[in-house]
Design a protein around this motif. Structure first.
Motif, PDB file in Angstrom:
ATOM      1  N   LEU A  50      -0.867 -51.008 -27.210  1.00 39.54           N
ATOM      2  CA  LEU A  50      -0.813 -51.583 -28.318  1.00 39.54           C
ATOM      3  C   LEU A  50       0.336 -50.875 -29.439  1.00 39.54           C
ATOM      4  N   HIS A  51       0.177 -49.449 -29.155  1.00 41.57           N
ATOM      5  CA  HIS A  51       1.161 -48.547 -30.207  1.00 41.57           C
ATOM      6  C   HIS A  51       2.517 -48.931 -29.542  1.00 41.57           C
ATOM      7  N   HIS A  52       2.612 -48.906 -28.420  1.00 42.27           N
ATOM      8  CA  HIS A  52       4.004 -49.003 -27.862  1.00 42.27           C
ATOM      9  C   HIS A  52       4.553 -50.267 -27.966  1.00 42.27           C
ATOM     10  N   ARG A  53       3.884 -51.537 -27.904  1.00 38.52           N
ATOM     11  CA  ARG A  53       4.318 -52.661 -28.274  1.00 38.52           C
ATOM     12  C   ARG A  53       4.523 -52.869 -29.696  1.00 38.52           C
ATOM     13  N   ALA A  54       4.037 -52.381 -30.599  1.00 41.09           N
ATOM     14  CA  ALA A  54       4.254 -52.495 -31.978  1.00 41.09           C
ATOM     15  C   ALA A  54       5.450 -51.672 -32.311  1.00 41.09           C
ATOM     16  N   GLN A  55       5.666 -50.586 -31.705  1.00 45.15           N
ATOM     17  CA  GLN A  55       6.973 -49.742 -32.016  1.00 45.15           C
ATOM     18  C   GLN A  55       8.099 -50.567 -31.501  1.00 45.15           C
ATOM     19  N   LEU A  56       7.915 -51.121 -30.176  1.00 47.10           N
ATOM     20  CA  LEU A  56       9.151 -52.284 -29.655  1.00 47.10           C
ATOM     21  C   LEU A  56       9.407 -53.183 -30.758  1.00 47.10           C
ATOM     22  N   ALA A  57       8.296 -53.722 -31.401  1.00 47.70           N
ATOM     23  CA  ALA A  57       8.504 -54.647 -32.165  1.00 47.70           C
ATOM     24  C   ALA A  57       9.172 -54.425 -33.520  1.00 47.70           C
ATOM     25  N   ARG A  59      11.302 -51.881 -33.892  1.00 50.94           N
ATOM     26  CA  ARG A  59      12.395 -51.444 -33.595  1.00 50.94           C
ATOM     27  C   ARG A  59      13.524 -52.522 -33.015  1.00 50.94           C
ATOM     28  N   ALA A  60      12.903 -53.537 -32.739  1.00 53.33           N
ATOM     29  CA  ALA A  60      13.736 -54.741 -32.099  1.00 53.33           C
ATOM     30  C   ALA A  60      15.141 -55.557 -33.178  1.00 53.33           C
ATOM     31  N   PRO A  61      16.080 -55.525 -32.746  1.00 49.41           N
ATOM     32  CA  PRO A  61      16.881 -56.124 -33.715  1.00 49.41           C
ATOM     33  C   PRO A  61      16.662 -57.716 -33.856  1.00 49.41           C
ATOM     34  N   GLY A  62      17.106 -58.235 -35.131  1.00 45.40           N
ATOM     35  CA  GLY A  62      17.023 -59.490 -35.769  1.00 45.40           C
ATOM     36  C   GLY A  62      17.410 -60.552 -34.503  1.00 45.40           C
ATOM     37  N   ILE A  63      17.181 -61.651 -34.961  1.00 44.74           N
ATOM     38  CA  ILE A  63      17.841 -62.676 -34.003  1.00 44.74           C
ATOM     39  C   ILE A  63      19.174 -62.867 -33.886  1.00 44.74           C
ATOM     40  N   GLU A  64      19.753 -62.813 -35.332  1.00 44.37           N
ATOM     41  CA  GLU A  64      21.256 -62.849 -35.273  1.00 44.37           C
ATOM     42  C   GLU A  64      21.859 -61.557 -34.612  1.00 44.37           C
ATOM     43  N   ARG A  65      21.256 -60.427 -34.684  1.00 41.49           N
ATOM     44  CA  ARG A  65      22.114 -59.179 -34.219  1.00 41.49           C
ATOM     45  C   ARG A  65      21.729 -59.319 -32.782  1.00 41.49           C
ATOM     46  N   GLU A  66      20.580 -59.863 -32.164  1.00 42.52           N
ATOM     47  CA  GLU A  66      20.403 -60.220 -30.682  1.00 42.52           C
ATOM     48  C   GLU A  66      21.523 -61.077 -30.020  1.00 42.52           C
ATOM     49  N   ASP A  67      21.702 -62.035 -30.983  1.00 42.43           N
ATOM     50  CA  ASP A  67      23.047 -63.070 -30.561  1.00 42.43           C
ATOM     51  C   ASP A  67      24.270 -62.312 -30.311  1.00 42.43           C
ATOM     52  N   VAL A  68      24.536 -61.595 -31.327  1.00 40.42           N
ATOM     53  CA  VAL A  68      25.810 -61.066 -31.423  1.00 40.42           C
ATOM     54  C   VAL A  68      25.932 -60.102 -29.971  1.00 40.42           C
ATOM     55  N   PHE A  69      24.824 -59.203 -29.833  1.00 46.70           N
ATOM     56  CA  PHE A  69      24.840 -58.225 -28.726  1.00 46.70           C
ATOM     57  C   PHE A  69      24.915 -59.135 -27.445  1.00 46.70           C
ATOM     58  N   GLN A  70      24.184 -60.169 -27.403  1.00 46.77           N
ATOM     59  CA  GLN A  70      24.416 -60.946 -26.208  1.00 46.77           C
ATOM     60  C   GLN A  70      25.636 -61.529 -25.941  1.00 46.77           C
ATOM     61  N   MET A  71      26.305 -61.929 -27.021  1.00 51.63           N
ATOM     62  CA  MET A  71      27.836 -62.374 -26.672  1.00 51.63           C
ATOM     63  C   MET A  71      28.703 -61.434 -26.384  1.00 51.63           C
ATOM     64  N   GLN A  72      28.498 -60.298 -26.857  1.00 49.55           N
ATOM     65  CA  GLN A  72      29.283 -59.109 -26.602  1.00 49.55           C
ATOM     66  C   GLN A  72      29.149 -58.919 -25.324  1.00 49.55           C
ATOM     67  N   ARG A  73      27.982 -58.759 -24.666  1.00 50.96           N
ATOM     68  CA  ARG A  73      27.785 -58.460 -23.263  1.00 50.96           C
ATOM     69  C   ARG A  73      28.558 -59.445 -22.215  1.00 50.96           C
ATOM     70  N   LEU A  74      28.348 -60.829 -22.611  1.00 51.67           N
ATOM     71  CA  LEU A  74      28.910 -61.875 -21.679  1.00 51.67           C
ATOM     72  C   LEU A  74      30.478 -61.587 -21.899  1.00 51.67           C
ATOM     73  N   HIS A  75      30.889 -61.337 -23.269  1.00 50.70           N
ATOM     74  CA  HIS A  75      32.465 -60.985 -23.231  1.00 50.70           C
ATOM     75  C   HIS A  75      33.132 -59.882 -22.330  1.00 50.70           C
ATOM     76  N   LYS A  76      32.221 -58.728 -22.579  1.00 45.12           N
ATOM     77  CA  LYS A  76      32.716 -57.731 -21.613  1.00 45.12           C
ATOM     78  C   LYS A  76      32.761 -57.953 -20.041  1.00 45.12           C
ATOM     79  N   GLU A  77      31.601 -58.748 -19.759  1.00 43.11           N
ATOM     80  CA  GLU A  77      31.446 -59.233 -18.437  1.00 43.11           C
ATOM     81  C   GLU A  77      32.595 -59.949 -17.987  1.00 43.11           C
ATOM     82  N   ARG A  78      32.982 -60.971 -18.568  1.00 44.29           N
ATOM     83  CA  ARG A  78      34.112 -61.835 -18.517  1.00 44.29           C
ATOM     84  C   ARG A  78      35.454 -61.051 -18.414  1.00 44.29           C
ATOM     85  N   GLU A  79      35.569 -60.315 -19.254  1.00 43.11           N
ATOM     86  CA  GLU A  79      36.781 -59.261 -19.300  1.00 43.11           C
ATOM     87  C   GLU A  79      36.920 -58.577 -18.111  1.00 43.11           C
TER      88      GLU A  79
END
Length: 132
Positions: A50-57, A59-79
């Protein structure tokens, strides 16, 4: 604190485990199993999880930031794929160009030899005006 430490036993692979003690969790980095008395091992494992999962929650980035990270990953993969394709395309083009240049140079080196067109056509003597 000292009481909590006295309830905890750590053992490496193959070490003797006291009777009544059960594995609570295993720490792969240290290669150590952490043991507690029988009913306490389940409770402490659940608390640790429970402590581990609470720490993950937390420290997890917000929805918008996660979307940006995902877009950056896809862009780098395409490049990366585009660069890989371009390298392969250019090496194939160079190979083809060198093969064509070798064929042209071979033809130029044999320019002194004249082709006998009549040797290519065995019926060259029988033309439309030859009176068949």
């Amino acid at each position: 604190m000292k009481m909590a430490k006295s309830l905890r036993k750590e053992a490496t692979h193959g070490a003797a485990i006291p009777a009544g003690w059960r594995l609570a969790w295993y720490e792969p980095k240290r290669r150590v199993g952490v043991y507690y008395p029988a009913p306490l091992n389940w409770i402490l494992r659940a608390l640790r999880e429970l402590h581990h999962r609470a720490q993950l929650a937390v420290r997890a980035p917000g929805i918008e930031r996660e979307d940006v990270f995902q877009m950056q990953r896809l862009h780098k993969e395409r490049e990366r794929l585009a660069e890989e394709y371009a390298r392969g395309y250019m090496s194939g083009w160079r190979e083809c160009f060198q093969t064509c240049m070798a064929a042209v140079e071979e033809e130029i080196s044999h320019a002194d030899k004249v082709w006998d067109i009549s040797a290519m056509f065995p019926d060259a003597g029988k033309g439309p005006g030859s009176g068949n």
